[in-house]
Design a protein around this motif. Structure first.
Motif, mmCIF file in Angstrom:
data_model
loop_
_atom_site.group_PDB
_atom_site.id
_atom_site.type_symbol
_atom_site.label_atom_id
_atom_site.label_comp_id
_atom_site.label_asym_id
_atom_site.label_seq_id
_atom_site.Cartn_x
_atom_site.Cartn_y
_atom_site.Cartn_z
ATOM 1 N N SER A 73 38.679 50.918 81.666
ATOM 2 C CA SER A 73 39.053 49.563 82.098
ATOM 3 C C SER A 73 39.889 49.690 83.362
ATOM 4 C CB SER A 73 39.873 48.849 81.005
ATOM 5 O OG SER A 73 41.148 49.454 80.893
ATOM 6 N N GLY A 74 40.111 48.571 84.013
ATOM 7 C CA GLY A 74 40.991 48.570 85.177
ATOM 8 C C GLY A 74 42.393 49.021 84.801
ATOM 9 N N MET A 75 42.870 48.604 83.641
ATOM 10 C CA MET A 75 44.224 48.990 83.232
ATOM 11 C C MET A 75 44.323 50.499 82.992
ATOM 12 S SD MET A 75 45.775 46.321 83.758
ATOM 13 C CE MET A 75 47.283 47.269 83.666
ATOM 14 N N TYR A 98 48.418 41.220 89.494
ATOM 15 C CA TYR A 98 47.742 40.972 88.224
ATOM 16 C C TYR A 98 48.756 40.986 87.067
ATOM 17 C CZ TYR A 98 44.471 41.738 84.388
ATOM 18 O OH TYR A 98 43.757 41.624 83.222
ATOM 19 N N GLU A 141 48.678 44.552 96.106
ATOM 20 C CA GLU A 141 47.430 43.830 95.870
ATOM 21 C C GLU A 141 47.256 42.844 97.006
ATOM 22 O OE1 GLU A 141 47.596 43.162 91.171
ATOM 23 O OE2 GLU A 141 46.295 41.701 92.135
ATOM 24 N N ASP A 170 45.493 47.876 94.536
ATOM 25 C CA ASP A 170 44.519 47.319 93.603
ATOM 26 C C ASP A 170 43.574 46.474 94.459
ATOM 27 O OD1 ASP A 170 43.082 45.720 91.836
ATOM 28 O OD2 ASP A 170 44.727 45.634 90.387
ATOM 29 N N SER A 192 39.534 47.027 88.949
ATOM 30 C CA SER A 192 38.927 46.626 87.701
ATOM 31 C C SER A 192 37.441 46.499 88.008
ATOM 32 C CB SER A 192 39.489 45.287 87.223
ATOM 33 O OG SER A 192 38.710 44.846 86.131
ATOM 34 N N THR A 194 35.321 45.787 85.992
ATOM 35 C CA THR A 194 34.912 44.639 85.180
ATOM 36 C C THR A 194 34.576 43.429 86.057
ATOM 37 O OG1 THR A 194 36.632 45.448 83.664
ATOM 38 C CG2 THR A 194 35.679 43.288 83.175
ATOM 39 N N LYS A 195 35.157 43.365 87.238
ATOM 40 C CA LYS A 195 35.058 42.185 88.093
ATOM 41 C C LYS A 195 33.901 42.345 89.087
ATOM 42 C CE LYS A 195 38.732 41.379 85.669
ATOM 43 N NZ LYS A 195 40.089 41.647 86.129
ATOM 44 N N GLY A 205 35.389 48.081 82.794
ATOM 45 C CA GLY A 205 35.551 49.378 83.437
ATOM 46 C C GLY A 205 36.610 49.364 84.516
ATOM 47 N N LEU A 325 37.030 37.366 86.413
ATOM 48 C CA LEU A 325 36.633 36.881 87.733
ATOM 49 C C LEU A 325 35.580 37.815 88.305
ATOM 50 C CD1 LEU A 325 38.342 38.837 90.200
ATOM 51 C CD2 LEU A 325 40.059 38.112 88.584
HETATM 52 C C1 LIG Z 1 41.204 42.303 85.656
HETATM 53 C C2 LIG Z 1 42.116 42.961 86.602
HETATM 54 C C3 LIG Z 1 42.754 44.162 86.282
HETATM 55 C C4 LIG Z 1 42.609 44.816 84.929
HETATM 56 O O1 LIG Z 1 41.308 45.259 84.708
HETATM 57 P P1 LIG Z 1 40.647 45.374 83.241
HETATM 58 O O2 LIG Z 1 39.289 45.864 83.563
HETATM 59 O O3 LIG Z 1 40.695 44.031 82.629
HETATM 60 O O4 LIG Z 1 41.483 46.340 82.488
HETATM 61 C C5 LIG Z 1 43.562 44.741 87.236
HETATM 62 N N1 LIG Z 1 43.754 44.163 88.436
HETATM 63 C C6 LIG Z 1 43.167 43.023 88.788
HETATM 64 C C7 LIG Z 1 43.423 42.427 90.138
HETATM 65 C C8 LIG Z 1 42.337 42.374 87.881
HETATM 66 O O5 LIG Z 1 41.766 41.214 88.229
#
Ligand SMILES: *Cc1c(COP(=O)(O)O)cnc(C)c1O
Length: 381
Positions: A73-75, A98, A141, A170, A192, A194-195, A205, A325
């Protein structure tokens, strides 16, 4: 090669056994050793997996770095970067970050004796006044979250270098399509995935890229030792997402600008925070730092209070009410009760995250449909 060519060809080898144009997904957890004790490229999937490796190769190329690492994950990616710090050390982070990163720094890293000061990084004077003898890292960021503040990465990197600090950006909001922090002197990029990198709301991811091989090796060591790696399936989806990253981000940025312009002239809308609008305080810098677009995230204040904003986010149809997002479908949310609920309320208010703030992630739908959706919801307030 240009960006979108790399996104399709780097890290996407044809399968040598079958000729398959798309490499297979390697789900194996372990790999046969050629000889006991002799190191080989793959031995165990936490330490290295071909499908994850392909994604890591592509994202490293797109960010202009030498080493990419993919996380669960991003975290997990952000946490790995903070594990470079030791007890007694100090981090300066932006105020517009974030919510989960705020929580990681304040509630988790603090347990290991790491302290944090939040500073408005749009003004470098604030970095100077936050500096301590034990400061080791600067966390940035840009565009910020949720206020879309713009930080001058090249200037911040120069300042940090002069004080011996590691810099982390980030880059989830800008993506390497619009901003490549490593080229501006930043040490570590985290995402992240995921976005935007995944882009379809169907994977979780994280990614990290560095331009220094030795730093990359230290981070890989931590990743392998702590285990927060991306799965083969998510790695495949993330690689597939990267192939259309540039097209999605450019088109979504164009739509976001149209939505921002519409909101800016609406009598029932207060501040509109989008770096593409000429009255945004970071507009000039964003024009220089972001290449060919201002991103597809924007925030605005509705006239009224927390309840009015809540009503608005609950009454759009195309904009779905959800955190997250960067995907093809547009999303709407209320930072005070959702993405930034993990901030202490006092900090939220201090940093300008008001109760009536609404955040949009503009997707790939036609912008006229999106504007109509907002128009209807605002008219019902
Ligand atoms: C969503 C997000 C994260 C965390 O990522 P995950 O994949 O949810 O763990 C970190 N930074 C930003 C800017 C994000 O939008």
């Amino acid at each position: 090669m240009h960006f979108r060519t790399k996104a399709i060809h780097v890290g996407n080898p044809t399968d040598s056994t079958t000729g398959a144009v798309v490499p297979p997904i390697y789900v194996a957890s372990t790999f046969v050793m050629q000889e006991a004790g002799k190191p080989q490229e793959y031995d165990y999937s936490r330490s290295g997996n071909p499908t994850r490796g392909n994604f890591e190769t592509t994202i490293a190329a797109l960010e202009g770095g030498v080493r990419g690492l993919a996380f669960a994950s991003g975290m997990a990616a952000s946490h790995c970067a903070t594990m470079l710090l030791e007890s007694g050390q100090h981090v300066i982070a932006g105020t517009d970050i974030y919510g989960g990163t705020y929580r990681l720094l304040h509630k988790i890293c603090s347990r290991s004796g790491i302290s944090v000061t939040l500073a408005d990084t749009t003004n470098l004077d604030n970095l100077e006044s936050s500096l301590r003898p034990e400061t080791r890292m600067l966390w940035l960021e840009t565009p910020g979250n949720p206020l879309m503040s713009i930080t001058d990465l090249a200037a911040a990197a120069r300042w940090a270098k002069a004080h011996g600090l590691l810099t982390v950006v980030d880059n989830t909001f800008a993506t390497p399509v619009l901003t490549r922090p490593l080229e501006l002197g930043i040490d570590i990029v985290v995402h992240s995935a995921t976005k935007y990198l995944g882009g379809h709301s169907d994977l979780l991811g994280g990614a990290m890229v560095v331009s220094d091989a030795e730093l990359g090796q230290r981070l890989y060591y931590t990743q392998n030792a702590t285990g927060g790696v991306m799965s083969p399936w998510d790695s495949f989806l993330a690689s597939r997402g990267l192939k259309t990253l540039e097209l999605r981000v450019r088109e979504q940025s164009r739509s976001a600008l149209e939505v921002a312009k519409y909101l800016a002239q609406h009598p029932r809308v207060g501040r509109v925070l989008y770096p593409g609008l000429p009255d945004h305080p970071g507009h000039e810098l964003a024009t220089k730092q972001m290449q060919g677009g201002y991103g597809a995230m924007l925030s605005f204040e509705v006239q009224g209070d927390l309840a009015q904003a809540k009503r608005l986010v609950e009454s759009t149809h195309l904009f779905r009410l959800a955190v997250s997002l960067g995907a093809v479908e547009s999303l709407i949310e209320q930072p005070a009760t959702m993405s930034h609920a993990s901030y202490d309320r006092a900090d939220r208010l201090k940093f300008g995250i008001t109760d009536s703030l609404v955040r949009l992630s503009v997707g790939l739908e036609h912008p006229e449909d999106l504007i109509q959706d907002l128009e209807l919801a605002i008219s019902q307030l």
